[in-house]
Design a protein around this motif. Structure first.
Motif, PDB file in Angstrom:
ATOM      1  N   ALA A 171       0.819  -1.216   0.000  1.00 48.05           N
ATOM      2  CA  ALA A 171       0.000   0.000   0.000  1.00 48.05           C
ATOM      3  C   ALA A 171       0.854   1.268   0.000  1.00 48.05           C
ATOM      4  O   ALA A 171       0.316   2.370   0.067  1.00 48.05           O
ATOM      5  CB  ALA A 171      -0.929   0.005   1.214  1.00 48.05           C
ATOM      6  N   GLY A 172       2.174   1.094  -0.086  1.00 50.58           N
ATOM      7  CA  GLY A 172       3.062   2.250  -0.138  1.00 50.58           C
ATOM      8  C   GLY A 172       3.421   2.824   1.221  1.00 50.58           C
ATOM      9  O   GLY A 172       3.943   3.945   1.303  1.00 50.58           O
ATOM     10  N   LEU A 173       3.184   2.071   2.270  1.00 55.05           N
ATOM     11  CA  LEU A 173       3.474   2.541   3.629  1.00 55.05           C
ATOM     12  C   LEU A 173       4.820   2.009   4.109  1.00 55.05           C
ATOM     13  O   LEU A 173       5.177   0.863   3.849  1.00 55.05           O
ATOM     14  CB  LEU A 173       2.378   2.063   4.597  1.00 55.05           C
ATOM     15  CG  LEU A 173       1.010   2.711   4.427  1.00 55.05           C
ATOM     16  CD1 LEU A 173      -0.073   1.834   5.063  1.00 55.05           C
ATOM     17  CD2 LEU A 173       1.004   4.103   5.044  1.00 55.05           C
ATOM     18  N   LYS A 174       5.564   2.841   4.817  1.00 53.91           N
ATOM     19  CA  LYS A 174       6.748   2.362   5.518  1.00 53.91           C
ATOM     20  C   LYS A 174       6.281   1.568   6.740  1.00 53.91           C
ATOM     21  O   LYS A 174       5.206   1.824   7.280  1.00 53.91           O
ATOM     22  CB  LYS A 174       7.620   3.536   5.970  1.00 53.91           C
ATOM     23  CG  LYS A 174       8.226   4.335   4.822  1.00 53.91           C
ATOM     24  CD  LYS A 174       9.071   5.471   5.358  1.00 53.91           C
ATOM     25  CE  LYS A 174       9.678   6.296   4.229  1.00 53.91           C
ATOM     26  NZ  LYS A 174      10.461   7.442   4.756  1.00 53.91           N
ATOM     27  N   VAL A 175       7.091   0.619   7.171  1.00 51.84           N
ATOM     28  CA  VAL A 175       6.697  -0.241   8.286  1.00 51.84           C
ATOM     29  C   VAL A 175       7.824  -0.307   9.319  1.00 51.84           C
ATOM     30  O   VAL A 175       9.007  -0.426   8.965  1.00 51.84           O
ATOM     31  CB  VAL A 175       6.379  -1.676   7.816  1.00 51.84           C
ATOM     32  CG1 VAL A 175       5.914  -2.529   8.994  1.00 51.84           C
ATOM     33  CG2 VAL A 175       5.324  -1.666   6.721  1.00 51.84           C
ATOM     34  N   ARG A 176       7.441  -0.209  10.576  1.00 48.00           N
ATOM     35  CA  ARG A 176       8.342  -0.505  11.686  1.00 48.00           C
ATOM     36  C   ARG A 176       7.668  -1.553  12.567  1.00 48.00           C
ATOM     37  O   ARG A 176       6.439  -1.596  12.641  1.00 48.00           O
ATOM     38  CB  ARG A 176       8.674   0.749  12.500  1.00 48.00           C
ATOM     39  CG  ARG A 176       9.489   1.770  11.709  1.00 48.00           C
ATOM     40  CD  ARG A 176      10.108   2.833  12.580  1.00 48.00           C
ATOM     41  NE  ARG A 176      10.953   3.720  11.791  1.00 48.00           N
ATOM     42  CZ  ARG A 176      12.229   3.462  11.481  1.00 48.00           C
ATOM     43  NH1 ARG A 176      12.782   2.346  11.918  1.00 48.00           N
ATOM     44  NH2 ARG A 176      12.932   4.297  10.760  1.00 48.00           N
ATOM     45  N   VAL A 177       8.454  -2.375  13.216  1.00 46.85           N
ATOM     46  CA  VAL A 177       7.911  -3.421  14.076  1.00 46.85           C
ATOM     47  C   VAL A 177       8.387  -3.167  15.501  1.00 46.85           C
ATOM     48  O   VAL A 177       9.595  -3.128  15.755  1.00 46.85           O
ATOM     49  CB  VAL A 177       8.328  -4.824  13.606  1.00 46.85           C
ATOM     50  CG1 VAL A 177       7.732  -5.884  14.539  1.00 46.85           C
ATOM     51  CG2 VAL A 177       7.871  -5.067  12.175  1.00 46.85           C
ATOM     52  N   VAL A 178       7.442  -2.990  16.405  1.00 45.34           N
ATOM     53  CA  VAL A 178       7.745  -2.697  17.808  1.00 45.34           C
ATOM     54  C   VAL A 178       7.838  -4.015  18.574  1.00 45.34           C
ATOM     55  O   VAL A 178       6.876  -4.787  18.608  1.00 45.34           O
ATOM     56  CB  VAL A 178       6.652  -1.802  18.437  1.00 45.34           C
ATOM     57  CG1 VAL A 178       7.015  -1.451  19.878  1.00 45.34           C
ATOM     58  CG2 VAL A 178       6.459  -0.537  17.601  1.00 45.34           C
ATOM     59  N   ARG A 179       8.993  -4.270  19.180  1.00 46.47           N
ATOM     60  CA  ARG A 179       9.163  -5.468  19.996  1.00 46.47           C
ATOM     61  C   ARG A 179       9.012  -5.076  21.459  1.00 46.47           C
ATOM     62  O   ARG A 179       9.875  -4.404  22.032  1.00 46.47           O
ATOM     63  CB  ARG A 179      10.524  -6.116  19.740  1.00 46.47           C
ATOM     64  CG  ARG A 179      10.660  -6.700  18.348  1.00 46.47           C
ATOM     65  CD  ARG A 179      11.811  -7.697  18.270  1.00 46.47           C
ATOM     66  NE  ARG A 179      13.088  -7.044  18.486  1.00 46.47           N
ATOM     67  CZ  ARG A 179      13.848  -6.528  17.516  1.00 46.47           C
ATOM     68  NH1 ARG A 179      13.424  -6.585  16.266  1.00 46.47           N
ATOM     69  NH2 ARG A 179      14.992  -5.984  17.782  1.00 46.47           N
ATOM     70  N   ILE A 180       7.890  -5.479  22.057  1.00 42.46           N
ATOM     71  CA  ILE A 180       7.607  -5.140  23.445  1.00 42.46           C
ATOM     72  C   ILE A 180       8.239  -6.199  24.346  1.00 42.46           C
ATOM     73  O   ILE A 180       8.068  -7.395  24.094  1.00 42.46           O
ATOM     74  CB  ILE A 180       6.093  -5.046  23.689  1.00 42.46           C
ATOM     75  CG1 ILE A 180       5.477  -4.003  22.738  1.00 42.46           C
ATOM     76  CG2 ILE A 180       5.780  -4.690  25.140  1.00 42.46           C
ATOM     77  CD1 ILE A 180       3.974  -3.904  22.809  1.00 42.46           C
ATOM     78  N   PRO A 181       8.977  -5.806  25.383  1.00 37.81           N
ATOM     79  CA  PRO A 181       9.651  -6.792  26.245  1.00 37.81           C
ATOM     80  C   PRO A 181       8.696  -7.827  26.829  1.00 37.81           C
ATOM     81  O   PRO A 181       7.526  -7.532  27.116  1.00 37.81           O
ATOM     82  CB  PRO A 181      10.251  -5.911  27.360  1.00 37.81           C
ATOM     83  CG  PRO A 181      10.420  -4.564  26.738  1.00 37.81           C
ATOM     84  CD  PRO A 181       9.262  -4.419  25.778  1.00 37.81           C
ATOM     85  N   ASP A 182       9.224  -9.046  26.974  1.00 38.54           N
ATOM     86  CA  ASP A 182       8.500 -10.155  27.608  1.00 38.54           C
ATOM     87  C   ASP A 182       7.245 -10.570  26.845  1.00 38.54           C
ATOM     88  O   ASP A 182       6.341 -11.184  27.429  1.00 38.54           O
ATOM     89  CB  ASP A 182       8.134  -9.812  29.063  1.00 38.54           C
ATOM     90  CG  ASP A 182       9.354  -9.473  29.901  1.00 38.54           C
ATOM     91  OD1 ASP A 182      10.390 -10.159  29.732  1.00 38.54           O
ATOM     92  OD2 ASP A 182       9.291  -8.524  30.706  1.00 38.54           O
TER      93      ASP A 182
END
Length: 205
Positions: free
Chosen positions: A123-134
């Protein structure tokens, strides 16, 4: 029960989450109607659209979105208890440049994250992935840090890697990097990830 609002703030449907220990599906929504199609609607986008020009936070469920909004992170949205769709990604692309994915850390969540990356990129969006602890979800994380949860979560957003970094990180977790065989398997998988990139500059970085 959670009222579902359209982009103008009108209630057009309801979402229900099952009580603890109850049988049946975790979520159930109003059936599609002439004014509501769940695969084309994002929960809380009517609120988030005012503050998501740079980034939207994609959550798993209603409670994560509510918790983030209460903590002042007002660019959070969620699909309506179903898989994230291409129609929803195209809707988000009208309001933002980037999606920060915060889906669950279990196997189902990882598959959903991989799918969200593909759909958002298309869709033309940049993506980041948030890694939440535990392996916590945003609601659990904020409740675990009642004093400074909002600032801690913002730091996670700021430090989130892009989709390529996420895929390389997941590859490294699947092998034993302390062995030669593990390193070879990782590099083989990494080469395939990098080979899938269209941008020569991005590959070099």
């Amino acid at each position: 029960m959670f009222p579902i609002l359209d982009l103008r703030g009108n209630v057009v449907a309801f979402g229900g989450r099952k009580a603890p220990d109850a049988e049946g599906p975790k979520y159930i929504n109003t059936a599609d109607t002439p004014v509501f199609k769940k695969s084309h609607t994002m929960y809380a986008l009517n609120f988030a659209k005012a503050s998501c020009a740079e980034q939207v936070v994609l959550c798993e469920g209603y409670m994560d979105v509510i918790a983030l909004h209460q903590a002042g992170i007002t660019n959070a949205v969620a699909p309506l208890g179903t898989a994230f769709t291409r129609e929803q990604a195209r809707l988000l692309a009208r309001y933002t440049k980037e999606v920060a994915v915060t889906l669950d850390a279990d196997e189902a969540g990882k598959k959903a994250t991989d799918r969200a990356i593909e759909i958002c990129t298309d869709a033309g969006l940049k993506v980041r992935v948030v890694r939440i602890p535990d392996g916590k979800d945003p609601d659990e994380f904020l409740r675990a840090h009642p004093e400074d949860g909002a600032s801690r979560f913002r730091a996670l957003l700021d430090g989130a890697g892009n989709d390529v970094e996420y895929r390389l990180f997941e590859l490294s977790r699947q092998v034993d990097m302390s062995t030669a065989d593990g390193v070879v398997k990782f590099l083989d998988g990494a080469a395939k990830v990098l080979g899938s990139l269209d941008s020569v500059i991005e590959r070099d970085v």
